[in-house]
Write a protein that holds these residues in place. Structure first.
Motif, PDB file in Angstrom:
ATOM      1  N   GLY A 148       7.439  11.718  -2.164  1.00 58.77           N
ATOM      2  CA  GLY A 148       6.680  10.467  -2.041  1.00 58.77           C
ATOM      3  C   GLY A 148       7.524   9.370  -1.409  1.00 58.77           C
ATOM      4  N   GLY A 149       8.810   9.359  -1.763  1.00 62.92           N
ATOM      5  CA  GLY A 149       9.714   8.370  -1.173  1.00 62.92           C
ATOM      6  C   GLY A 149       9.854   8.562   0.326  1.00 62.92           C
ATOM      7  N   ILE A 150       9.983   9.847   0.754  1.00 64.37           N
ATOM      8  CA  ILE A 150      10.092  10.143   2.182  1.00 64.37           C
ATOM      9  C   ILE A 150       8.815   9.710   2.904  1.00 64.37           C
ATOM     10  CG2 ILE A 150      10.309  11.981   3.893  1.00 64.37           C
ATOM     11  CD1 ILE A 150      11.963  13.548   1.858  1.00 64.37           C
ATOM     12  N   GLN A 151       7.669  10.084   2.280  1.00 65.86           N
ATOM     13  CA  GLN A 151       6.376   9.717   2.893  1.00 65.86           C
ATOM     14  C   GLN A 151       6.236   8.202   3.035  1.00 65.86           C
ATOM     15  OE1 GLN A 151       3.633   8.790   0.163  1.00 65.86           O
ATOM     16  NE2 GLN A 151       2.901   7.564   1.887  1.00 65.86           N
ATOM     17  N   ALA A 152       6.589   7.466   1.979  1.00 72.77           N
ATOM     18  CA  ALA A 152       6.485   6.003   2.024  1.00 72.77           C
ATOM     19  C   ALA A 152       7.454   5.421   3.059  1.00 72.77           C
ATOM     20  CB  ALA A 152       6.756   5.412   0.648  1.00 72.77           C
ATOM     21  N   PHE A 153       8.687   5.966   3.089  1.00 70.67           N
ATOM     22  CA  PHE A 153       9.682   5.410   4.011  1.00 70.67           C
ATOM     23  C   PHE A 153       9.260   5.644   5.466  1.00 70.67           C
ATOM     24  CE2 PHE A 153      13.611   4.819   6.273  1.00 70.67           C
ATOM     25  CZ  PHE A 153      14.240   3.810   5.554  1.00 70.67           C
ATOM     26  N   ILE A 154       8.726   6.838   5.733  1.00 66.51           N
ATOM     27  CA  ILE A 154       8.289   7.124   7.104  1.00 66.51           C
ATOM     28  C   ILE A 154       7.158   6.169   7.515  1.00 66.51           C
ATOM     29  CG2 ILE A 154       7.115   8.840   8.543  1.00 66.51           C
ATOM     30  CD1 ILE A 154       8.744  10.991   7.110  1.00 66.51           C
ATOM     31  N   GLN A 155       6.238   5.895   6.561  1.00 70.25           N
ATOM     32  CA  GLN A 155       5.177   4.923   6.852  1.00 70.25           C
ATOM     33  C   GLN A 155       5.764   3.540   7.132  1.00 70.25           C
ATOM     34  OE1 GLN A 155       2.304   6.045   3.439  1.00 70.25           O
ATOM     35  NE2 GLN A 155       1.008   5.103   5.005  1.00 70.25           N
ATOM     36  N   LEU A 194       1.097  14.075  -7.231  1.00 77.21           N
ATOM     37  CA  LEU A 194       0.466  15.264  -6.663  1.00 77.21           C
ATOM     38  C   LEU A 194       1.506  16.359  -6.427  1.00 77.21           C
ATOM     39  CD1 LEU A 194      -2.137  16.534  -5.527  1.00 77.21           C
ATOM     40  CD2 LEU A 194      -1.523  15.565  -3.297  1.00 77.21           C
ATOM     41  N   ALA A 195       2.655  15.983  -5.848  1.00 80.80           N
ATOM     42  CA  ALA A 195       3.717  16.974  -5.597  1.00 80.80           C
ATOM     43  C   ALA A 195       4.259  17.533  -6.906  1.00 80.80           C
ATOM     44  CB  ALA A 195       4.840  16.325  -4.781  1.00 80.80           C
ATOM     45  N   GLY A 196       4.454  16.650  -7.903  1.00 81.02           N
ATOM     46  CA  GLY A 196       4.948  17.110  -9.203  1.00 81.02           C
ATOM     47  C   GLY A 196       3.978  18.045  -9.892  1.00 81.02           C
ATOM     48  N   GLY A 197       2.682  17.741  -9.804  1.00 82.33           N
ATOM     49  CA  GLY A 197       1.665  18.594 -10.427  1.00 82.33           C
ATOM     50  C   GLY A 197       1.623  19.953  -9.784  1.00 82.33           C
ATOM     51  N   ILE A 198       1.746  20.001  -8.461  1.00 90.03           N
ATOM     52  CA  ILE A 198       1.749  21.284  -7.761  1.00 90.03           C
ATOM     53  C   ILE A 198       2.958  22.111  -8.185  1.00 90.03           C
ATOM     54  CG2 ILE A 198       1.997  22.366  -5.487  1.00 90.03           C
ATOM     55  CD1 ILE A 198       0.332  20.076  -4.339  1.00 90.03           C
ATOM     56  N   GLY A 251       0.781  -1.231   0.000  1.00 88.99           N
ATOM     57  CA  GLY A 251       0.000   0.000   0.000  1.00 88.99           C
ATOM     58  C   GLY A 251       0.812   1.280   0.000  1.00 88.99           C
ATOM     59  N   PRO A 252       1.703   1.488   0.975  1.00 85.51           N
ATOM     60  CA  PRO A 252       2.468   2.749   1.001  1.00 85.51           C
ATOM     61  C   PRO A 252       3.305   2.984  -0.251  1.00 85.51           C
ATOM     62  CG  PRO A 252       2.609   1.618   3.111  1.00 85.51           C
ATOM     63  CD  PRO A 252       1.942   0.668   2.178  1.00 85.51           C
ATOM     64  N   LYS A 253       3.845   1.886  -0.813  1.00 89.84           N
ATOM     65  CA  LYS A 253       4.666   2.040  -2.023  1.00 89.84           C
ATOM     66  C   LYS A 253       3.822   2.550  -3.183  1.00 89.84           C
ATOM     67  CE  LYS A 253       8.586   1.103  -4.302  1.00 89.84           C
ATOM     68  NZ  LYS A 253       9.905   1.655  -3.970  1.00 89.84           N
ATOM     69  N   VAL A 254       2.593   1.991  -3.282  1.00 86.37           N
ATOM     70  CA  VAL A 254       1.691   2.447  -4.344  1.00 86.37           C
ATOM     71  C   VAL A 254       1.229   3.875  -4.065  1.00 86.37           C
ATOM     72  CG1 VAL A 254      -0.532   2.018  -5.480  1.00 86.37           C
ATOM     73  CG2 VAL A 254       0.942   0.090  -4.845  1.00 86.37           C
ATOM     74  N   LEU A 255       0.962   4.175  -2.797  1.00 90.57           N
ATOM     75  CA  LEU A 255       0.516   5.516  -2.434  1.00 90.57           C
ATOM     76  C   LEU A 255       1.603   6.555  -2.741  1.00 90.57           C
ATOM     77  CD1 LEU A 255      -1.685   7.285  -1.173  1.00 90.57           C
ATOM     78  CD2 LEU A 255      -0.621   6.851   1.060  1.00 90.57           C
ATOM     79  N   ALA A 256       2.859   6.136  -2.664  1.00 94.22           N
ATOM     80  CA  ALA A 256       3.966   7.056  -2.972  1.00 94.22           C
ATOM     81  C   ALA A 256       3.882   7.553  -4.409  1.00 94.22           C
ATOM     82  CB  ALA A 256       5.301   6.358  -2.722  1.00 94.22           C
ATOM     83  N   LEU A 257       3.387   6.708  -5.326  1.00 97.66           N
ATOM     84  CA  LEU A 257       3.239   7.130  -6.720  1.00 97.66           C
ATOM     85  C   LEU A 257       2.244   8.283  -6.826  1.00 97.66           C
ATOM     86  CD1 LEU A 257       3.102   3.599  -8.429  1.00 97.66           C
ATOM     87  CD2 LEU A 257       5.081   5.139  -8.225  1.00 97.66           C
TER      88      LEU A 257
END
Length: 612
Positions: A306-313, A68-72, A57-63
């Protein structure tokens, strides 16, 4: 000959030594569970698959986070394009499917594991019940009923409850630990090495606490059995406790046992309760360090948001199974302590289960009984109870055994029915040693009425029919009439269908005795044993019972143990015992004419009555 195996299952405990430590008991438990190998494999596979889907889940959520971050950033910088919500939606749908599959496999493993734990509980209770029927009488002399009850209730419940939770949680925790580790390595091996530094510290705390708390968990199960024994004993004798005003002494004795349970339980729970705070403290330290290191790497451009977010999870998910394993150690200790007590009980020495050389169907039992130089002492006693007992009883004789308390009267009967084995000498039934028959075959030929009447929770009809399970209702009624019990049964609201409470507490002691005599009459055994059978009935009923007994004993060999010597004057043979030996034998008239020990006993009863 060797005893029957304590456990009937192929994965049982036959031939193993009694558990004395955590490791030994754990091995026995695993051996017992080996027959559930395939269902357990299915449970582990389902738990592993569920965990894998959950980890993804977290790995997929990182995508989605990176998109989202890239679009912003594209919107802020004015670059072409914006946030691709279609792509993010696809990712979220994929995540929903992943978690749905994870839940489905989690349900499957929970369902199968619940079935396994229920079967284990069922089979263990059956094994304990069967074991109870194979234990020698001497075991119950040295073990409290409460302790046995604790093993069949508390210990089995503890084992069953822990199995249904611990096994799946163990598999889930291990799979989570390995899966998260792989995912963390795929994101950043540097941060992964940093996260791994907390593992040795966590394991050190776990092992230390487990070592300190195990003895207290073992003591907790032991003292729980002692407390149950104390409660059962005092509740069974609550009338005597109140009659003698011993409520305070009883409470003090209970408090003493309960204090031991409290101390062991408090220490066990306190030590095991330290695990979560300690593990959380270590985990939070590692979490803070990783957050700072991850922020620095993101600022340097070596990691995405996204990588940071996934790793923290994943870091959170990485410490969680370690905490779960720490918690599981608590459950495992309780499980193993309970298993140790159960297996110790199942490994108790049994009555020898040898096959008899003869069956009662091969013989026409007359009832000739010969005692040849019997010698016997109980296991926990150095002094023999029976020193040199010899007697010859002819078929159909009514034999009275008299003597002072402790002379060995009841012991003779127990030896005759092979409740204990002889130290030396032998007992013959119709010229054949009783050891030529199996215990079950031998006891079929005996009907026994004891001074302490035993009845179980059920109808009066069922309690009388216990003497002959195939008896018709008419046969039960005829037996009750012969025992002079029919009249009082008819006065009860439900008659023969009246339910007796535990141990027949809702009828008088004399009425209980009448019911047990009716049970003996119904059994129609070849040999009767009456141990103070009429001691709890009034004088008028005793006279009526004596007549019924005389009819019942016609043509049957009968042993009567009596302290009121006036009730055995018509016996064909009186064996007068003192200190484990026969000092006199003969009829009442012959013994009175000798004017010896029997005459002294007989006359002393009337002297006591006249003096009162």
């Amino acid at each position: 000959m060797s005893a029957k195996p304590a456990h009937p299952h192929p994965g049982g405990i036959k031939g193993r030594e009694k558990a004395k430590n955590f490791k030994g008991s754990a091995k026995k438990l695993l051996s017992y569970l080996s027959e559930y190998r395939l269902p357990m494999i299915l449970v582990m596979a389902a738990a592993a698959v569920s965990t894998v889907f959950s980890i993804a889940g977290p790995k997929v959520l990182a995508l989605a986070t990176d998109e989202l971050a890239g679009g912003i950033m594209r919107i802020v910088t004015g670059a072409q394009g914006g946030i691709d919500f279609g792509y993010i939606g696809t990712i979220l749908i994929l995540m929903g499917g992943i978690y749905l599959f994870s839940a489905a496999f989690s349900y499957l493993q929970g369902h199968v594991m619940a079935g396994i734990s229920t079967k284990v509980s069922y089979q263990l209770r059956n094994a304990i019940e069967e074991k109870l029927n194979r234990l020698p009488i001497s075991y119950f002399h040295r073990t409290s009923q409460g302790d046995v009850l604790s093993r069949i209730t508390n210990d089995v419940d503890t084992l069953s409850g822990s199995l249904s939770q611990s096994v799946t949680q163990l598999v889930t925790s291990v799979c989570t630990l390995l899966g998260v580790l792989i995912m963390m390595l795929s994101i950043s091996w540097q941060l992964t090495l940093l996260a791994l530094c907390i593992v040795p510290l966590s394991l050190a705390f776990v092992l230390l606490i487990v070592r300190l708390s195990q003895k207290y968990f073992r003591g907790q199960q032991k003292y729980l059995g002692a407390v149950n024994g104390r409660v059962e004993e005092m509740y069974g004798g609550h009338l005597i406790v109140k009659a003698f005003g011993r409520e305070e002494e009883t409470v003090r004795a209970f408090d003493k046992e309960n204090e031991k349970l409290y101390t062991a339980g408090w220490k066990a729970q306190f030590l095991s309760g330290l695990m979560m705070p300690v593990m959380n403290f270590v985990g939070n330290l590692g979490y803070a360090v990783i957050c700072m290191a991850g922020a620095a790497m993101a600022a340097g451009g070596t990691m995405t948001i996204g990588g940071i977010q996934a790793f923290i999870q994943y870091v959170r998910s990485f410490t969680m199974p370690i905490n779960q394993l720490a918690n599981l150690s608590n459950q495992f200790q309780m499980t193993v302590a309970a298993a140790e007590r159960i297996f110790e009980f199942l490994e108790e020495k049994e009555e020898s289960g040898e096959e008899g050389k003869l069956t009662m169907d091969q013989m026409d039992i007359r009832g000739d009984i010969t005692f040849e130089h019997i010698r016997f002492r109980y296991e926990d006693s150095e002094e023999p109870v029976i020193r040199d007992f010899s007697a010859r009883i002819k078929a159909g004789q009514k034999v009275a055994i008299v003597g002072p308390t402790g002379a060995g009267k009841t012991t003779i009967v127990k030896l005759l029915m092979r409740f204990h084995d002889l130290d030396s000498g032998r007992i013959l039934l119709d010229g054949r040693p009783i050891t030529d028959f199996s215990r079950r075959e031998l006891r079929r030929e005996f009907a026994m009425v004891l001074q302490d009447a035993w009845l179980y929770h059920g109808s009066i009809l069922e309690n009388i029919r216990y003497g002959k399970l195939t008896a018709s209702e008419e046969e039960v009624v005829n037996a009750a009439k012969a025992a002079m019990a029919h009249h009082f049964i008819q006065t009860l609201p439900e008659g023969y269908q009246t339910l007796l409470s535990e141990e027949g507490a809702n009828v008088s002691q004399g009425q209980k005795q009448l019911l047990t005599i009716a049970r003996a009459i119904l059994s129609d055994a070849s040999i009767l044993i009456l141990d103070e059978a009429t001691s709890s009935v009034d004088t008028r009923t005793e006279v009526l019972l004596q007549r019924a007994m005389d009819r019942l004993m016609q043509g049957r060999t009968s042993f009567i143990i009596a302290h009121r010597l006036s009730t055995i004057r018509e016996a064909d043979l009186i064996l007068c015992m003192k200190d484990g030996d026969i000092v006199e034998q003969g009829t009442h008239e012959e013994l009175m004419e000798i004017n010896g020990f029997y005459a002294s006993l007989y006359n002393s009863q009337f002297e006591t009555l006249s003096a009162s």
